[in-house]
Design an enzyme around this catalytic site. Structure first.
Site, PDB file in Angstrom:
ATOM      1  N   CYS A 116      -4.531  23.386 -29.414  1.00 40.20           N
ATOM      2  CA  CYS A 116      -3.978  23.807 -30.564  1.00 40.20           C
ATOM      3  C   CYS A 116      -5.146  24.522 -31.522  1.00 40.20           C
ATOM      4  CB  CYS A 116      -3.512  22.846 -31.727  1.00 40.20           C
ATOM      5  SG  CYS A 116      -4.656  21.484 -31.908  1.00 40.20           S
ATOM      6  N   HIS A 127      -5.315  18.147 -35.724  1.00 41.29           N
ATOM      7  CA  HIS A 127      -4.379  19.328 -35.293  1.00 41.29           C
ATOM      8  C   HIS A 127      -4.696  20.690 -36.150  1.00 41.29           C
ATOM      9  CE1 HIS A 127      -0.903  21.068 -33.221  1.00 41.29           C
ATOM     10  NE2 HIS A 127      -0.388  21.434 -34.690  1.00 41.29           N
TER      11      HIS A 127
END
Length: 399
Positions: A65, A359
């Site tokens: 990510c 994230h």
């Protein structure tokens, strides 16, 4: 305010709902042979509409990510994207530069951007790009979470070295007694002669550093380039309840006293002396990258500074950080010829969560349509400007 979790799923208008329903390269129910789906290597970008940027999700290849977030930001950087999509970069590949990849990384980046800008699929897998990347940066080969700023730094350095040209320069000139504007210009010209590339032309700026001996007042001036401004988040040091990007900039240029083990060896006193260190922005790039340093050391532990940093979406004004002495005599007289120091936000790489479990996502603005998008790996949705969260790395462009 704590860092918000990923929860901004904005309504999808009818015009975008159809786009999000397009099949992806990664959809196991989609037969790639019967539908003749091109791979990343064979997607051909047709620049039929210069006002459209790539709106394509990127599959997470195992904690990638951080990579996807940065790739979305660079894809939205139109001058850079067009340079690679058009193939212009091929004329500048420096195959003899041992610091580069011989064009391997640039070719992979170009092919990925072409696929993303084709707007043929809702998402694609950047596996070919990652394979090229890890040939030269094996630290990104595993599935461990990485820092997006470190990835951005490596990628831009690699793209720069692939296309960098260098020319011999004369002996370094003594800039200590030059006017600020001239010293800055001379230092920049020397840097460009040694490091000419699209990446430098687009992203690099310059700052001035002055050391002053507090005993004899001797000064030492240097001009250094930066690819991104790494700014502290001084919410505790400045005793603030809330913080803005301007607070971060103020602390960055705040005068610092060097003493004890950090004392400066004064060439005039011939010994270590207490000295002041003053940073000043002297040249700003077309595209400004800002990195917020959110990690702090407390004893032996590394903590994340978890607070919202407010930043203007439009017209970030940095004119107050460029002294008038950096303007040429002509620019000081004629305001019409002065450079612009206003920036508009168009891309944000956000990090949510802790150091060990986080994230990355991205917010991207299509500057021609004034439409923001939220990218979460392979998923993306249009969103309102008010939903854009300025948390980690911002990229600005001149207005």
């Amino acid at each position: 305010m704590t860092t918000p979790q990923v929860s901004a799923i904005c309504p999808v208008p009818p015009s975008y709902a159809k786009l999000n329903r397009l099949k992806s390269y990664n959809d196991p129910t989609f037969n790639t042979q019967s539908h003749n789906i091109p791979t990343q290597e064979t997607v051909h970008y047709q620049p039929t509409n210069p006002l459209i940027i790539g709106i394509t999700g990127l599959k997470n290849l195992g904690n990638t990510c951080y990579m996807n977030s940065i790739l979305q930001c660079l894809s939205a950087t139109i001058p850079l994207a067009r340079y690679y999509i058009s193939g212009t970069y091929r004329h500048h590949i420096n195959s003899t530069n041992k610091l580069g990849t011989g064009g391997v990384l640039s070719d992979a980046f170009s092919q990925l951007l072409k696929a993303m800008w084709s707007n043929t699929f809702a998402s694609l897998s950047p596996v070919t790009f990652k394979d090229a990347l890890i040939r030269y940066a094996p630290q990104f080969s595993g599935t461990e979470q990485q820092d997006s700023q470190e990835f951005l730094t490596f990628l831009l350095d690699g793209l720069h070295e692939d296309t960098a040209s260098s020319q011999p320069i004369k002996e370094e000139e003594d800039i200590e007694k030059m006017p600020d504007w001239q010293a800055s210009s001379v230092s920049w010209e020397h840097h460009i002669l040694r490091n000419k590339s699209k990446v430098v032309d687009t992203f690099q700026g310059q700052y001035k550093s002055v050391l002053t001996c507090m005993h004899c007042k001797k000064t030492s001036t240097t001009y250094s380039t930066f690819m991104s401004l790494s700014l502290p988040v001084p919410i505790k040091k400045m005793r603030l309840s809330s913080i803005t990007l301007y607070h971060c900039l103020d602390y960055f240029v705040k005068e610092e006293v060097l003493e004890k083990e950090d004392a400066w060896f004064c060439p005039q006193c011939k010994k270590k002396r207490r000295a002041t260190k003053q940073l000043t922005l002297s040249r700003l790039p077309d595209i400004l990258l800002v990195h917020l340093k959110r990690f702090s050391l407390v004893g032996q532990s590394r903590n994340k500074i978890d607070c919202m940093v407010k930043c203007p979406i439009k017209s970030l004004d940095l004119s107050g950080y460029i002294p008038s002495t950096m303007l040429t005599p002509h620019q000081q007289v004629s305001t019409l010829d002065r450079p612009s120091y206003n920036y508009d936000l168009y891309a944000v790489s956000n990090h949510y969560g802790s150091l060990s479990d986080g994230h990355y996502t991205a917010y991207i603005r299509n500057i021609h349509k004034e439409q923001w998008y939220h990218f979460d790996d392979s998923q993306f949705t249009p969103c309102e400007e008010s939903k854009v969260m300025v948390i980690y790395i911002h990229t600005h462009t001149h207005t």
